[in-house]
Design a protein around this motif. Structure first.
Motif, PDB file in Angstrom:
ATOM      1  N   ILE B 193      43.902  41.422  41.371  1.00 17.66           N
ATOM      2  CA  ILE B 193      43.473  41.975  40.085  1.00 17.66           C
ATOM      3  C   ILE B 193      42.464  43.094  40.335  1.00 17.66           C
ATOM      4  CG2 ILE B 193      43.877  39.965  38.602  1.00 17.66           C
ATOM      5  CD1 ILE B 193      40.960  39.128  39.060  1.00 17.66           C
ATOM      6  N   THR B 194      42.311  43.947  39.333  1.00 18.13           N
ATOM      7  CA  THR B 194      41.354  45.050  39.406  1.00 18.13           C
ATOM      8  C   THR B 194      40.241  44.820  38.380  1.00 18.13           C
ATOM      9  OG1 THR B 194      42.461  46.339  37.693  1.00 18.13           O
ATOM     10  CG2 THR B 194      43.235  46.636  39.980  1.00 18.13           C
ATOM     11  N   VAL B 195      39.180  45.593  38.523  1.00 23.87           N
ATOM     12  CA  VAL B 195      38.095  45.537  37.545  1.00 23.87           C
ATOM     13  C   VAL B 195      38.640  45.810  36.136  1.00 23.87           C
ATOM     14  CG1 VAL B 195      36.003  46.726  36.751  1.00 23.87           C
ATOM     15  CG2 VAL B 195      36.241  46.051  39.159  1.00 23.87           C
ATOM     16  N   GLU B 196      39.570  46.743  36.052  1.00 28.81           N
ATOM     17  CA  GLU B 196      40.156  47.069  34.747  1.00 28.81           C
ATOM     18  C   GLU B 196      40.915  45.867  34.182  1.00 28.81           C
ATOM     19  OE1 GLU B 196      40.361  49.061  37.499  1.00 28.81           O
ATOM     20  OE2 GLU B 196      38.722  50.319  36.734  1.00 28.81           O
ATOM     21  N   ASP B 197      41.644  45.170  35.057  1.00 35.29           N
ATOM     22  CA  ASP B 197      42.368  43.970  34.604  1.00 35.29           C
ATOM     23  C   ASP B 197      41.400  42.930  34.041  1.00 35.29           C
ATOM     24  OD1 ASP B 197      44.805  44.972  35.513  1.00 35.29           O
ATOM     25  OD2 ASP B 197      44.633  43.996  37.473  1.00 35.29           O
TER      26      ASP B 197
END
Lengths: 145, 393
Positions: B193-197
């Motif tokens: 996962i990413t920070v945006e997710d």
């Protein structure tokens, strides 16, 4: 079916407090629209929640007094999950009274929006008569002069 | 008169000699909470090369020690049911150490088991409602505060206000932790996962989104402890207890004196570091209870790894991720590996594996000294263990 003193019929679904002998004066005060908290005569500190022995110095020389009902938001969160008696989003907050003690409460009369809500914002008490028997202390923002 | 620092004499006196989860963790509709305890106990004892009849000290939380003793069919001569939330098992390491070092017991078994997701068995933390005449029932619950997401989050907001900590920084904790989980065979969530997710995931209770909140799983875990002399004769490399600490402050989070620091954690951490005789810079691996993304950040500050208010910047660049300079929550944590309710046990299991050098793909190179730490309740209590392998003595 419970009804409030203004005649409106309610079916409040939220969790209700059940006072103990030590806390009864607090809840009795709320029904009279007075925020009653305790102060220790030995150390001079006001405190909350109610108990007969001071949490700061263990003196039992304590007395009730009526607080101003004014304070500031110490911290808050915005719950996005509804619960019985609470439709999301709603604001849960800890308010620090001008007299010093902090208490858990809800902020009402303000958008549940992190762009609007601020720690340290001034608030004042609102007496929320949720049932005929129980009035809860909620807070709303004070218009800044 | 006690010696100047009685804890120092206990350094290295006892060891963790067995550690394991239940047979499977995650979703266990086939097992009650007590069965999860029992599976983990069986597996941890097998890991140690010991049997249930060797156990003479029984430690648990969530269930009572008599419920557990009956289920396991044993008659221990020493028992401790200290139950102050998720760190209870870390605190019980200190209590077990004292009983072992005093010679009152020879083999301590500490177990956890919780059907947090499937809710089977009818007992354990989370199954008790809040009595309306308790302090919490009178002064918190009437404001819709049911559940950790609404309570554990209040300190995060104050920290953001006071220090400029951001949701992006908290999101990075979830991202880094997920990278560790991808390397744990028993982890529930492995998808990168990413920070945006994280920021775009469903809001649960601002400032937390879903991916900043721990999982809700079914899991058991257990560890076995003995004195160091006995530990050296057993089959697994001993993980020595170098330092322990515990502390409590409030019960209700609304009574937390300063929401930007846990007094319980500071008391606990200070005792553990002083006993271990190590500094923060000596810690090779850290397992810091992550009920929510902010939880381990506050631990970093209260344990002295960073200054107050600096945890956001510390975690922001992936420093705690695999390959980072501060390996943290190397099992994938409560955020991505498992969180049955009282997660503290799993910090102990992972610390044991890392210090034995058996963590496989996620093994931290040259991990000789590590820390397991967690809060109990809503920063109400705290427990700390600093442990090390033979190289640390």
């Amino acid at each position: 079916m419970p009804s409030t003193s203004d005649g409106s019929v309610t079916q409040y679904a939220g969790p209700l407090p059940q006072p103990t002998p030590e806390t009864q004066p607090f809840f009795d005060g709320l029904k009279e629209r007075r925020l009653m908290v305790q102060r220790c005569e030995a150390c001079g500190q006001a405190y909350y929640y109610p108990r007969p022995i001071c949490p700061h110095c263990m003196s039992d020389y304590v007395h009730w007094f009526q607080a101003s009902g004014k304070g500031r938001v110490y911290s808050f969160v915005i719950s996005h999950r509804s619960r019985p008696g609470f439709e999301a989003p709603y604001v849960i907050a800890v308010v620090e009274l001008d007299e010093g003690p902090r208490m858990m409460t809800n902020l009402i009369g303000i958008e549940p929006d992190p762009e609007v809500l601020r720690c340290d914002m001034p608030v004042e008490i609102v007496y929320d008569e949720v049932t005929l028997e129980v009035t809860l202390p909620k807070f709303r923002p004070v218009e800044q002069a | 008169m006690p010696p100047a620092n009685p804890r120092r004499d206990l350094r290295g006196s006892v060891a963790i000699v067995g550690a394991s989860e239940s047979n499977r963790i995650g979703v266990r509709p086939d097992a009650s909470a007590l069965t999860l305890h029992a599976e983990a106990a069986k597996n941890a004892l097998a890991d140690a090369g010991l049997g249930i009849k060797d156990v003479d000290g029984l430690f648990t939380a969530g269930v009572t020690s008599v419920q557990l003793g009956e289920y396991l069919g044993i008659v221990p001569r020493y028992t401790d049911g200290t139950s102050v939330g998720g760190c209870s098992f870390i605190i019980q390491v200190e209590h077990a150490m004292l009983a072992l070092a005093a010679g009152i017991i020879n083999v301590a078994l500490i177990t956890h088991g919780e059907s947090g997701r499937s809710r089977i068995g009818g007992i354990g933390a989370g199954h008790r409602g809040i009595p309306p005449d308790s302090p919490q029932g009178q002064f918190e619950a009437p404001f819709g505060t049911m559940g950790p997401p609404t309570l554990f989050s209040l300190p995060a907001t104050r920290h953001m206000h006071q220090y400029g900590t951001t949701q992006e920084q908290m999101a990075q904790v979830a991202v880094s932790t997920r990278q560790w989980a991808a390397m744990h065979p028993m982890a529930m969530m492995k998808e990168p996962i990413t920070v945006e997710d994280v920021l775009a995931s469903r809001p649960v209770c601002w400032p937390y989104t879903l991916f900043m909140c721990c999982l809700v799983t079914d899991a058991g875990g257990a560890i076995v402890m003995t004195r160091a002399d006995m530990a050296r004769g057993l089959q697994r490399p001993p993980v020595y207890v170098l330092g322990t600490g515990e502390g409590t402050e409030h019960n209700m989070v609304s009574m937390m004196a300063d929401m930007t620091t846990s007094r319980a954690a500071k008391v606990s951490g200070k005792a553990a570091f002083e006993m271990a005789g190590v500094s923060q810079g000596d810690i090779d691996v850290a397992e810091l209870y992550d009920a929510f993304a902010f939880t381990p950040m506050l631990a970093l500050e209260d344990l002295g790894f960073v200054q107050p208010g600096e945890s956001g910047a510390f975690v922001a660049d992936g420093r705690t991720a695999p390959g980072g300079e501060f390996p943290m929550n190397t099992n994938g944590g409560g955020l991505s590996y498992t969180h049955s309710g009282m997660y503290g046990m799993f910090t102990l299991i992972e610390l044991t594996r890392q210090l034995r050098g058996e963590a496989g793909e996620r093994q931290v190179p040259n991990a000789n000294v590590g820390i397991a730490h967690g809060p109990g309740g809503m920063f109400a209590a705290a427990g700390t263990l600093i442990a090390g392998n033979a190289n640390s003595l």
